[in-house]
Scaffold this motif. Structure first.
Motif, PDB file in Angstrom:
ATOM      1  N   ASP A  90     -55.338  20.554  -1.446  1.00 48.84           N
ATOM      2  CA  ASP A  90     -56.041  20.369  -2.723  1.00 48.84           C
ATOM      3  C   ASP A  90     -56.890  19.111  -2.705  1.00 48.84           C
ATOM      4  OD1 ASP A  90     -54.942  22.592  -4.100  1.00 48.84           O
ATOM      5  OD2 ASP A  90     -53.102  21.449  -4.501  1.00 48.84           O
ATOM      6  N   TRP A  91     -57.857  19.078  -3.620  1.00 47.42           N
ATOM      7  CA  TRP A  91     -58.619  17.859  -3.858  1.00 47.42           C
ATOM      8  C   TRP A  91     -57.808  16.976  -4.792  1.00 47.42           C
ATOM      9  CZ3 TRP A  91     -62.989  16.380  -1.461  1.00 47.42           C
ATOM     10  CH2 TRP A  91     -63.658  17.349  -0.714  1.00 47.42           C
ATOM     11  N   VAL A  92     -57.739  15.686  -4.483  1.00 42.35           N
ATOM     12  CA  VAL A  92     -56.973  14.747  -5.304  1.00 42.35           C
ATOM     13  C   VAL A  92     -57.854  13.554  -5.681  1.00 42.35           C
ATOM     14  CG1 VAL A  92     -54.736  15.405  -4.332  1.00 42.35           C
ATOM     15  CG2 VAL A  92     -56.049  13.571  -3.265  1.00 42.35           C
TER      16      VAL A  92
ATOM     17  N   MET B  64     -68.777   1.704 -16.709  1.00 41.29           N
ATOM     18  CA  MET B  64     -68.902   2.904 -15.896  1.00 41.29           C
ATOM     19  C   MET B  64     -67.679   3.019 -14.995  1.00 41.29           C
ATOM     20  SD  MET B  64     -72.020   3.784 -13.354  1.00 41.29           S
ATOM     21  CE  MET B  64     -71.996   5.176 -12.269  1.00 41.29           C
ATOM     22  N   ALA B  65     -67.189   4.244 -14.840  1.00 40.68           N
ATOM     23  CA  ALA B  65     -66.040   4.502 -13.975  1.00 40.68           C
ATOM     24  C   ALA B  65     -66.431   5.512 -12.909  1.00 40.68           C
ATOM     25  CB  ALA B  65     -64.875   5.046 -14.794  1.00 40.68           C
ATOM     26  N   ALA B  66     -66.009   5.241 -11.682  1.00 43.03           N
ATOM     27  CA  ALA B  66     -66.250   6.163 -10.572  1.00 43.03           C
ATOM     28  C   ALA B  66     -64.930   6.368  -9.842  1.00 43.03           C
ATOM     29  CB  ALA B  66     -67.297   5.605  -9.623  1.00 43.03           C
ATOM     30  N   THR B  67     -64.461   7.599  -9.854  1.00 49.07           N
ATOM     31  CA  THR B  67     -63.191   7.926  -9.207  1.00 49.07           C
ATOM     32  C   THR B  67     -63.465   8.702  -7.929  1.00 49.07           C
ATOM     33  OG1 THR B  67     -62.079   8.014 -11.345  1.00 49.07           O
ATOM     34  CG2 THR B  67     -60.966   9.066  -9.491  1.00 49.07           C
ATOM     35  N   GLU B  68     -62.931   8.191  -6.846  1.00 55.29           N
ATOM     36  CA  GLU B  68     -63.090   8.835  -5.541  1.00 55.29           C
ATOM     37  C   GLU B  68     -62.318  10.155  -5.524  1.00 55.29           C
ATOM     38  OE1 GLU B  68     -61.237   7.631  -1.261  1.00 55.29           O
ATOM     39  OE2 GLU B  68     -60.506   6.462  -2.950  1.00 55.29           O
ATOM     40  N   ARG B  69     -62.902  11.184  -4.921  1.00 54.96           N
ATOM     41  CA  ARG B  69     -62.237  12.471  -4.728  1.00 54.96           C
ATOM     42  C   ARG B  69     -62.134  12.720  -3.235  1.00 54.96           C
ATOM     43  NH1 ARG B  69     -59.697  15.623  -8.092  1.00 54.96           N
ATOM     44  NH2 ARG B  69     -60.711  17.503  -7.445  1.00 54.96           N
ATOM     45  N   ARG B  70     -60.961  13.132  -2.798  1.00 53.00           N
ATOM     46  CA  ARG B  70     -60.794  13.413  -1.373  1.00 53.00           C
ATOM     47  C   ARG B  70     -59.880  14.626  -1.205  1.00 53.00           C
ATOM     48  NH1 ARG B  70     -57.695   8.950  -2.416  1.00 53.00           N
ATOM     49  NH2 ARG B  70     -55.520   9.135  -1.898  1.00 53.00           N
ATOM     50  N   PHE B  71     -60.034  15.259  -0.054  1.00 50.77           N
ATOM     51  CA  PHE B  71     -59.253  16.449   0.250  1.00 50.77           C
ATOM     52  C   PHE B  71     -57.955  16.037   0.919  1.00 50.77           C
ATOM     53  CE2 PHE B  71     -58.174  20.269   2.721  1.00 50.77           C
ATOM     54  CZ  PHE B  71     -58.200  21.201   1.691  1.00 50.77           C
ATOM     55  N   ASP B  72     -56.836  16.468   0.358  1.00 47.35           N
ATOM     56  CA  ASP B  72     -55.514  16.201   0.920  1.00 47.35           C
ATOM     57  C   ASP B  72     -55.123  17.403   1.766  1.00 47.35           C
ATOM     58  OD1 ASP B  72     -52.838  15.807   1.515  1.00 47.35           O
ATOM     59  OD2 ASP B  72     -52.286  15.208  -0.521  1.00 47.35           O
ATOM     60  N   ARG B  73     -55.166  17.228   3.092  1.00 40.62           N
ATOM     61  CA  ARG B  73     -54.866  18.344   3.994  1.00 40.62           C
ATOM     62  C   ARG B  73     -53.435  18.820   3.870  1.00 40.62           C
ATOM     63  NH1 ARG B  73     -58.238  16.982   9.528  1.00 40.62           N
ATOM     64  NH2 ARG B  73     -60.217  16.730   8.441  1.00 40.62           N
ATOM     65  N   GLY B  74     -52.536  17.904   3.509  1.00 41.11           N
ATOM     66  CA  GLY B  74     -51.125  18.290   3.374  1.00 41.11           C
ATOM     67  C   GLY B  74     -50.907  19.294   2.258  1.00 41.11           C
TER      68      GLY B  74
END
Length: 112
Positions: free
Chosen positions: A45-47, A32-42
């Motif tokens: 976009d979501w990265v 199983m793979a879980a990739t974190e998603r976070r918002f890049d304020r600079g």
């Protein structure tokens, strides 16, 4: 007994394998793979962040049902006991992170 219980949201990253122990107990596992998603304020976009990889192990009826219900690429939610197994192989220390699953289900927020 103290247990470390975890719930992980991610995607099935391998084919589900199925076997039976010498005593006839069904067991299934998959990566199983879980990739974190976070918002890049600079960039605004979501990265994608780091990806965590675990092996999910299921026993008995859960194993039997898992084989017919889950496929590679499916979004899933897994809850169970966290285990870290360590061993030495040719003088190298190795480790694998596993979830001894109590519950596995489709993540309906990301698919049907």
């Amino acid at each position: 007994m103290n247990e470390t219980l975890v719930t992980m949201v991610g995607n099935v990253a391998s084919v589900v394998s199925y076997a039976q122990t010498a005593a006839g107990v069904p067991v299934a596992n998959f990566r199983m793979a879980a990739t974190e998603r976070r918002f890049d304020r600079g960039s605004g976009d979501w990265v994608d962040g780091d990806t965590s990889w675990v092996t999910v192990v299921a026993w008995r009826w859960l194993a039997t049902n898992l084989v017919s219900s889950v496929s590679k690429g499916d979004p899933v939610v897994v809850s169970g006991r966290l285990r870290v197994r360590e061993w030495e192989d040719e003088e190298r220390r190795r480790a694998v992170v596993e979830i001894d699953a109590r519950v596995v289900g489709h993540d309906l927020s990301r698919g049907t």
